[in-house]
Design an enzyme around this catalytic site. Structure first.
Site, mmCIF file in Angstrom:
data_model
loop_
_atom_site.group_PDB
_atom_site.id
_atom_site.type_symbol
_atom_site.label_atom_id
_atom_site.label_comp_id
_atom_site.label_asym_id
_atom_site.label_seq_id
_atom_site.Cartn_x
_atom_site.Cartn_y
_atom_site.Cartn_z
ATOM 1 N N LYS A 13 0.839 -1.215 0.000
ATOM 2 C CA LYS A 13 0.000 0.000 0.000
ATOM 3 C C LYS A 13 0.874 1.266 0.000
ATOM 4 O O LYS A 13 0.655 2.171 -0.797
ATOM 5 C CB LYS A 13 -0.938 0.004 1.231
ATOM 6 C CG LYS A 13 -1.882 -1.185 1.286
ATOM 7 C CD LYS A 13 -2.791 -1.126 2.493
ATOM 8 C CE LYS A 13 -2.098 -1.218 3.819
ATOM 9 N NZ LYS A 13 -1.372 -2.483 4.088
ATOM 10 N N ARG A 88 -9.857 0.693 8.600
ATOM 11 C CA ARG A 88 -9.360 -0.647 8.934
ATOM 12 C C ARG A 88 -10.421 -1.491 9.624
ATOM 13 O O ARG A 88 -10.165 -2.605 10.035
ATOM 14 C CB ARG A 88 -8.165 -0.511 9.857
ATOM 15 C CG ARG A 88 -6.850 -0.629 9.124
ATOM 16 C CD ARG A 88 -5.747 -0.455 10.128
ATOM 17 N NE ARG A 88 -4.603 -1.233 9.817
ATOM 18 C CZ ARG A 88 -3.523 -0.734 9.227
ATOM 19 N NH1 ARG A 88 -3.489 0.504 8.832
ATOM 20 N NH2 ARG A 88 -2.486 -1.512 9.027
ATOM 21 N N ARG A 127 11.853 -5.571 5.122
ATOM 22 C CA ARG A 127 11.706 -4.115 4.957
ATOM 23 C C ARG A 127 12.699 -3.361 5.854
ATOM 24 O O ARG A 127 12.925 -3.722 6.998
ATOM 25 C CB ARG A 127 10.285 -3.686 5.318
ATOM 26 C CG ARG A 127 10.180 -2.160 5.428
ATOM 27 C CD ARG A 127 8.810 -1.612 5.488
ATOM 28 N NE ARG A 127 7.945 -2.287 6.417
ATOM 29 C CZ ARG A 127 6.615 -2.142 6.419
ATOM 30 N NH1 ARG A 127 6.049 -1.356 5.528
ATOM 31 N NH2 ARG A 127 5.890 -2.772 7.299
ATOM 32 N N ARG A 160 11.346 -1.793 11.402
ATOM 33 C CA ARG A 160 10.195 -1.422 12.239
ATOM 34 C C ARG A 160 9.977 -2.473 13.325
ATOM 35 O O ARG A 160 10.105 -3.665 13.063
ATOM 36 C CB ARG A 160 8.933 -1.317 11.359
ATOM 37 C CG ARG A 160 8.676 0.095 10.874
ATOM 38 C CD ARG A 160 7.596 0.200 9.852
ATOM 39 N NE ARG A 160 6.325 -0.446 10.155
ATOM 40 C CZ ARG A 160 5.231 -0.344 9.405
ATOM 41 N NH1 ARG A 160 5.260 0.412 8.326
ATOM 42 N NH2 ARG A 160 4.114 -0.964 9.732
ATOM 43 N N ARG A 171 -0.518 -9.041 13.042
ATOM 44 C CA ARG A 171 -1.088 -8.062 12.097
ATOM 45 C C ARG A 171 -1.926 -8.771 11.036
ATOM 46 O O ARG A 171 -2.983 -8.269 10.635
ATOM 47 C CB ARG A 171 0.027 -7.249 11.442
ATOM 48 C CG ARG A 171 0.590 -6.192 12.381
ATOM 49 C CD ARG A 171 1.983 -5.770 11.980
ATOM 50 N NE ARG A 171 2.017 -5.042 10.738
ATOM 51 C CZ ARG A 171 3.138 -4.878 10.020
ATOM 52 N NH1 ARG A 171 4.258 -5.415 10.415
ATOM 53 N NH2 ARG A 171 3.087 -4.176 8.907
HETATM 54 P P1 AP5 Z 1 4.825 -1.453 1.873
HETATM 55 O O1 AP5 Z 1 4.540 -0.730 0.622
HETATM 56 O O2 AP5 Z 1 5.333 -0.670 3.036
HETATM 57 O O3 AP5 Z 1 3.558 -2.327 2.282
HETATM 58 P P2 AP5 Z 1 2.257 -1.884 3.079
HETATM 59 O O4 AP5 Z 1 1.102 -2.626 2.503
HETATM 60 O O5 AP5 Z 1 2.162 -0.404 3.143
HETATM 61 O O6 AP5 Z 1 2.598 -2.532 4.468
HETATM 62 P P3 AP5 Z 1 2.628 -1.889 5.918
HETATM 63 O O7 AP5 Z 1 3.314 -2.910 6.779
HETATM 64 O O8 AP5 Z 1 3.215 -0.528 5.948
HETATM 65 O O9 AP5 Z 1 1.120 -1.832 6.200
HETATM 66 P P4 AP5 Z 1 0.407 -1.920 7.516
HETATM 67 O O10 AP5 Z 1 -0.972 -1.674 7.083
HETATM 68 O O11 AP5 Z 1 0.628 -3.127 8.331
HETATM 69 O O12 AP5 Z 1 1.144 -0.787 8.369
HETATM 70 P P5 AP5 Z 1 0.745 0.703 8.729
HETATM 71 O O13 AP5 Z 1 1.969 1.487 8.766
HETATM 72 O O14 AP5 Z 1 -0.404 1.162 7.924
HETATM 73 O O15 AP5 Z 1 5.870 -2.616 1.513
HETATM 74 C C1 AP5 Z 1 6.408 -3.475 2.490
HETATM 75 C C2 AP5 Z 1 7.806 -3.944 2.006
HETATM 76 O O16 AP5 Z 1 7.676 -4.677 0.784
HETATM 77 C C3 AP5 Z 1 8.780 -2.801 1.688
HETATM 78 O O17 AP5 Z 1 10.066 -3.188 2.072
HETATM 79 C C4 AP5 Z 1 8.692 -2.629 0.172
HETATM 80 O O18 AP5 Z 1 9.923 -2.174 -0.344
HETATM 81 C C5 AP5 Z 1 8.382 -4.061 -0.290
HETATM 82 N N1 AP5 Z 1 7.480 -4.109 -1.457
HETATM 83 C C6 AP5 Z 1 6.322 -3.400 -1.604
HETATM 84 N N2 AP5 Z 1 5.715 -3.721 -2.761
HETATM 85 C C7 AP5 Z 1 6.507 -4.651 -3.349
HETATM 86 C C8 AP5 Z 1 6.405 -5.387 -4.568
HETATM 87 N N3 AP5 Z 1 5.363 -5.228 -5.396
HETATM 88 N N4 AP5 Z 1 7.381 -6.269 -4.860
HETATM 89 C C9 AP5 Z 1 8.415 -6.449 -4.021
HETATM 90 N N5 AP5 Z 1 8.582 -5.790 -2.859
HETATM 91 C C10 AP5 Z 1 7.632 -4.904 -2.519
HETATM 92 O O19 AP5 Z 1 0.158 0.493 10.218
HETATM 93 C C11 AP5 Z 1 1.016 0.135 11.266
HETATM 94 C C12 AP5 Z 1 0.211 0.037 12.551
HETATM 95 O O20 AP5 Z 1 -0.399 1.306 12.851
HETATM 96 C C13 AP5 Z 1 -0.965 -0.948 12.537
HETATM 97 O O21 AP5 Z 1 -0.567 -2.283 12.815
HETATM 98 C C14 AP5 Z 1 -1.854 -0.367 13.650
HETATM 99 O O22 AP5 Z 1 -1.319 -0.672 14.904
HETATM 100 C C15 AP5 Z 1 -1.686 1.147 13.436
HETATM 101 N N6 AP5 Z 1 -2.719 1.690 12.514
HETATM 102 C C16 AP5 Z 1 -2.514 2.227 11.287
HETATM 103 N N7 AP5 Z 1 -3.674 2.636 10.748
HETATM 104 C C17 AP5 Z 1 -4.638 2.339 11.652
HETATM 105 C C18 AP5 Z 1 -6.055 2.496 11.658
HETATM 106 N N8 AP5 Z 1 -6.715 3.027 10.612
HETATM 107 N N9 AP5 Z 1 -6.737 2.082 12.767
HETATM 108 C C19 AP5 Z 1 -6.102 1.546 13.826
HETATM 109 N N10 AP5 Z 1 -4.756 1.356 13.877
HETATM 110 C C20 AP5 Z 1 -4.037 1.751 12.794
#
Ligand code: AP5
Length: 216
Positions: A13, A88, A127, A160, A171
């Site tokens: 994402k 979410r 990552r 992270r 997660r």
């Molecule tokens: P990346 O693009 O960062 O993937 P992502 O889907 O964004 O994964 P995240 O882990 O950031 O998502 P998340 O939803 O768990 O975390 P968030 O920060 O939102 O890619 C990941 C890796 O893969 C990178 O190294 C990238 O280089 C690689 N990659 C990407 N695409 C690729 C491809 N096509 N091919 C190869 N490699 C690739 O949330 C974190 C925490 O915050 C949550 O757990 C929760 O505690 C809290 N939180 C956030 N939002 C909310 C909400 N709305 N409500 C409640 N709690 C929340």
């Protein structure tokens, strides 16, 4: 254009949001990034939020919604935005719908990035994030030019705390129990674009662009 990016952790994402931001000139709003900023401030709220994030649990809706509403009230969002990580759960989706209704706005597309579990685990465990500018890398998929150093600003890269095995497993569990059903919610609103995100990032982006060009 107003887009939501939906999908499990590690589906890409954040990566796709950055590509969409550059290509369409949109604002990228990541609730994960907003929350990590709160944690970095080390306030009482930050310490509470950190406990949820480290475990991979959802932060309570009230805190996330407040942060998001504040960000959406900034003038730059008038040019359109990408929501990454929000909503979410069903309650957050309804809050968002109601907030937009009040302003006579709407979400145009919900892009659902679908990825298989082994792919997700490989992506998350490899990552690395820049400690200063927050740029994302991957030790094998998108390695920095110099190991452990950010290509953009030369600062140290870190892993992270929620990219540890236990937290990744939780997660994924939380995604399935709280978030996955939102695909049905947006399908019923005829906004869902489903994308196979198991491919390399630039290929996924080409598929998204092509799907949007047919609709937009
Ligand atoms: P990346 O693009 O960062 O993937 P992502 O889907 O964004 O994964 P995240 O882990 O950031 O998502 P998340 O939803 O768990 O975390 P968030 O920060 O939102 O890619 C990941 C890796 O893969 C990178 O190294 C990238 O280089 C690689 N990659 C990407 N695409 C690729 C491809 N096509 N091919 C190869 N490699 C690739 O949330 C974190 C925490 O915050 C949550 O757990 C929760 O505690 C809290 N939180 C956030 N939002 C909310 C909400 N709305 N409500 C409640 N709690 C929340």
């Amino acid at each position: 254009m107003r887009i939501i990016l939906l999908g499990p952790p590690g589906a890409g994402k954040g990566t796709q949001a950055k590509l969409l931001k550059t290509y369409f000139g949109l604002v990228h709003i990541s609730t994960g990034d907003l929350l990590r900023k709160v944690v970095a401030e080390n306030s009482v709220l930050g310490k509470i939020v950190k406990q949820y994030m480290d475990k991979g649990d959802l932060v309570p809706d009230s805190s996330v919604v407040e942060l998001l509403k504040e960000r959406l009230s900034c003038a730059d969002t008038n040019k359109g935005f990408i929501l990454d990580g929000f909503p979410r759960n069903g309650a957050q989706a309804e809050i968002l719908d109601n907030a937009f209704k009040e302003k006579s706005l709407d979400i145009d597309y919900v892009i659902y990035l679908k990825a298989d579990e082994p792919v997700i685990i490989q992506r998350l465990s490899g990552r690395r994030v820049c400690s200063k500018c927050q740029a994302n890398f991957h030790i094998t998929n998108m390695p920095p030019k110099k190991e452990g150093i950010c290509d953009n600003c030369g600062s140290a890269l870190y892993q992270r705390s929620d990219d540890q095995e236990e937290s990744i497993k939780n997660r994924l569990k939380v995604y399935l129990s709280e978030t996955a059903s939102l695909t049905g919610y947006y399908l019923r609103q005829n906004k869902l674009l489903e994308m196979d995100a198991n491919f390399e990032a630039t290929i996924v982006f080409e598929k998204i662009k092509s799907a949007l060009s047919k609709k937009y």
